[in-house]
Scaffold this active site. Structure first.
Site, PDB file in Angstrom:
ATOM      1  N   TRP A 182     -34.125 -63.343  -2.318  1.00 52.72           N
ATOM      2  CA  TRP A 182     -32.872 -63.680  -3.338  1.00 52.72           C
ATOM      3  C   TRP A 182     -33.130 -64.965  -4.112  1.00 52.72           C
ATOM      4  CZ3 TRP A 182     -30.978 -59.461  -4.254  1.00 52.72           C
ATOM      5  CH2 TRP A 182     -30.786 -58.527  -3.297  1.00 52.72           C
ATOM      6  N   ASP A 239     -22.271 -59.913   9.767  1.00 52.32           N
ATOM      7  CA  ASP A 239     -23.622 -59.564  10.504  1.00 52.32           C
ATOM      8  C   ASP A 239     -23.565 -59.432  12.061  1.00 52.32           C
ATOM      9  OD1 ASP A 239     -26.625 -59.026  10.901  1.00 52.32           O
ATOM     10  OD2 ASP A 239     -26.802 -59.439   8.799  1.00 52.32           O
ATOM     11  N   GLY A 252     -20.094 -59.062  13.965  1.00 53.37           N
ATOM     12  CA  GLY A 252     -19.609 -57.630  14.548  1.00 53.37           C
ATOM     13  C   GLY A 252     -20.788 -56.794  14.212  1.00 53.37           C
ATOM     14  N   PHE A 296     -21.174 -53.310  12.130  1.00 53.72           N
ATOM     15  CA  PHE A 296     -20.715 -52.536  11.263  1.00 53.72           C
ATOM     16  C   PHE A 296     -20.468 -50.927  11.443  1.00 53.72           C
ATOM     17  CE2 PHE A 296     -24.578 -53.357   8.416  1.00 53.72           C
ATOM     18  CZ  PHE A 296     -25.422 -52.294   9.075  1.00 53.72           C
ATOM     19  N   HIS A 328     -31.013 -48.291   3.483  1.00 52.76           N
ATOM     20  CA  HIS A 328     -32.211 -47.767   3.558  1.00 52.76           C
ATOM     21  C   HIS A 328     -32.798 -47.933   4.929  1.00 52.76           C
ATOM     22  CE1 HIS A 328     -34.362 -51.742   2.423  1.00 52.76           C
ATOM     23  NE2 HIS A 328     -33.871 -51.743   3.468  1.00 52.76           N
ATOM     24  N   ASP A 329     -31.803 -48.587   5.777  1.00 50.87           N
ATOM     25  CA  ASP A 329     -32.567 -48.698   7.198  1.00 50.87           C
ATOM     26  C   ASP A 329     -32.184 -47.678   8.032  1.00 50.87           C
ATOM     27  OD1 ASP A 329     -33.414 -51.270   6.743  1.00 50.87           O
ATOM     28  OD2 ASP A 329     -31.886 -52.251   7.079  1.00 50.87           O
TER      29      ASP A 329
HETATM   30  C1  SAM Z   1     -32.924 -55.262   5.751  1.00 49.15           C
HETATM   31  S1  SAM Z   1     -31.683 -56.707   6.447  1.00 49.15           S
HETATM   32  C2  SAM Z   1     -31.089 -57.125   4.759  1.00 49.15           C
HETATM   33  C3  SAM Z   1     -30.274 -58.436   4.712  1.00 49.15           C
HETATM   34  C4  SAM Z   1     -29.710 -58.765   3.594  1.00 49.15           C
HETATM   35  N1  SAM Z   1     -28.636 -57.884   3.034  1.00 49.15           N
HETATM   36  C5  SAM Z   1     -30.646 -58.808   2.469  1.00 49.15           C
HETATM   37  O1  SAM Z   1     -30.756 -58.233   1.518  1.00 49.15           O
HETATM   38  O2  SAM Z   1     -31.256 -60.083   2.552  1.00 49.15           O
HETATM   39  C6  SAM Z   1     -30.406 -55.675   6.966  1.00 49.15           C
HETATM   40  C7  SAM Z   1     -29.251 -56.336   7.744  1.00 49.15           C
HETATM   41  O3  SAM Z   1     -28.414 -55.726   8.529  1.00 49.15           O
HETATM   42  C8  SAM Z   1     -28.014 -56.422   9.526  1.00 49.15           C
HETATM   43  N2  SAM Z   1     -27.689 -55.257  10.515  1.00 49.15           N
HETATM   44  C9  SAM Z   1     -28.350 -54.631  11.042  1.00 49.15           C
HETATM   45  N3  SAM Z   1     -27.588 -53.536  11.974  1.00 49.15           N
HETATM   46  C10 SAM Z   1     -26.172 -54.227  11.756  1.00 49.15           C
HETATM   47  C11 SAM Z   1     -25.013 -53.776  12.366  1.00 49.15           C
HETATM   48  N4  SAM Z   1     -24.846 -52.753  13.486  1.00 49.15           N
HETATM   49  N5  SAM Z   1     -24.077 -54.284  12.122  1.00 49.15           N
HETATM   50  C12 SAM Z   1     -23.992 -55.503  11.055  1.00 49.15           C
HETATM   51  N6  SAM Z   1     -25.219 -55.900  10.668  1.00 49.15           N
HETATM   52  C13 SAM Z   1     -26.174 -55.240  10.990  1.00 49.15           C
HETATM   53  C14 SAM Z   1     -29.269 -56.954  10.009  1.00 49.15           C
HETATM   54  O4  SAM Z   1     -29.147 -58.208  11.083  1.00 49.15           O
HETATM   55  C15 SAM Z   1     -29.745 -57.503   8.618  1.00 49.15           C
HETATM   56  O5  SAM Z   1     -29.257 -58.495   8.374  1.00 49.15           O
END
Ligand code: SAM
Length: 294
Positions: free
Chosen positions: A168, A214, A238, A240, A258-259
């Site tokens: 970013w 997050d 929390g 999501f 994408h995750d």
């Molecule tokens: C690939 S990272 C992207 C981070 C950020 N949005 C960025 O673009 O830099 C995915 C994010 O989703 C969060 N995450 C994963 N599972 C989650 C959940 N069940 N609830 C909330 N956040 C979650 C991770 O901790 C991480 O910060």
């Protein structure tokens, strides 16, 4: 493929060769970063010989000379000759992005690519055959829950959070200002990690309130290690999938969708749709807004 690659490629496959040799360029940059070449050249006032660099960094002279020459070949370093000795110095690009410490340094991202992502990609064939990530084969970690593997220790979690922020620094302002988002008063960045994108959002739209949502351990680390006091961004922890998400009129899902497998994405997007406050869509389509980024 023939339709997309230029006609000259049929006579000689320049692009193809570049594509499948690309890993060598990555490895040269990764190795120089890991060895500290760019940091040493940045610190030094003068251009340095390969022997000097090798001595300082505890490497073989032959190996270092080859690496430095290769980096000159891809225009990341410069070389001049004085009394028959080649002397190497960094380019401005290497100083800004590849050495540690500059405001735009990508050093941590490169180390993560080198030590974590590259070994995982080494098992890409198996990932495609099996349809799952390769944490288990690569690092002996259970692959069932992606983020449990990534966040296996606080150190690993902070590394991952660091590289998320790096992106970013480069693109955040352009992404949040690509559209005028000023009419959205409450913005929630789901999976917003360190808050790097949220900070850009808050800076670009000071009248909006911006919240990062997050996982609890990520929010705690973000506030401890990455918080920018003056940005006004707030954090809420929390899950999501299993918890309620805060109400908003704009949700950001940057590099989140994408995750996850399809059914999880649909569940999350449904939750966003149901929680999002309805507003006016630019062309009056009258449905809630989701700014999804990948
Ligand atoms: C690939 S990272 C992207 C981070 C950020 N949005 C960025 O673009 O830099 C995915 C994010 O989703 C969060 N995450 C994963 N599972 C989650 C959940 N069940 N609830 C909330 N956040 C979650 C991770 O901790 C991480 O910060």
């Amino acid at each position: 493929m023939a339709e997309h690659l230029s006609q000259s490629e049929l006579d000689y496959p320049f692009k193809l060769l570049e594509y499948f040799n690309g890993f060598r360029v990555s490895k040269m940059i990764f190795s120089a970063c890991e060895l500290g070449v760019f940091d040493l050249l940045l610190k030094s006032q003068d251009a340095l010989s390969a022997q000097h660099v090798a001595q300082e960094l505890g490497t073989s002279m032959d190996g270092m000379e080859r690496l430095l020459d290769a980096l000159v070949g891809i225009e990341i370093l410069e070389v001049e000759t004085a009394q028959g000795t080649a002397l190497y110095s960094s380019t401005d690009v290497a100083n800004l992005y590849l050495a540690k410490g500059s405001a735009k340094s990508l050093h941590d991202m490169i180390i993560y690519r080198s030590q974590t992502v590259y070994p995982l990609w080494n098992n890409l064939v198996d990932a495609i055959r099996e349809g799952r990530n390769q944490y288990e084969k690569t690092f002996g970690l259970p692959s069932g829950h992606f983020f449990q593997a990534i966040y296996r220790s606080e150190e690993e979690m902070l590394k991952f959070m660091g590289i998320m922020s790096c992106h970013w620094v480069l693109d955040g302002h352009d992404v949040v200002t690509a559209f005028d988002l000023s009419r959205f008063q409450k913005v929630v960045d789901l999976g917003g990690c360190t808050g790097a994108l949220a900070n850009e959002m808050a800076r670009a739209y000071p009248a909006s309130s911006v919240t990062v949502f997050d996982l609890p351990q990520v929010v705690e680390a973000a506030q401890k290690h990455f918080k920018q006091e003056d940005s006004g961004v707030t954090f809420q922890s929390g899950d999501f999938f299993s918890d309620e998400i805060p109400g908003a009129d704009l949700y950001v899902l940057a590099r989140v969708i994408h995750d996850w497998p399809e059914e999880k994405c649909l569940a999350l997007l449904k939750k966003v749709y149901e929680t999002c406050k309805p507003g006016e869509f630019p062309r009056n389509q009258g449905h809630p807004h989701t700014l999804a980024g990948r």
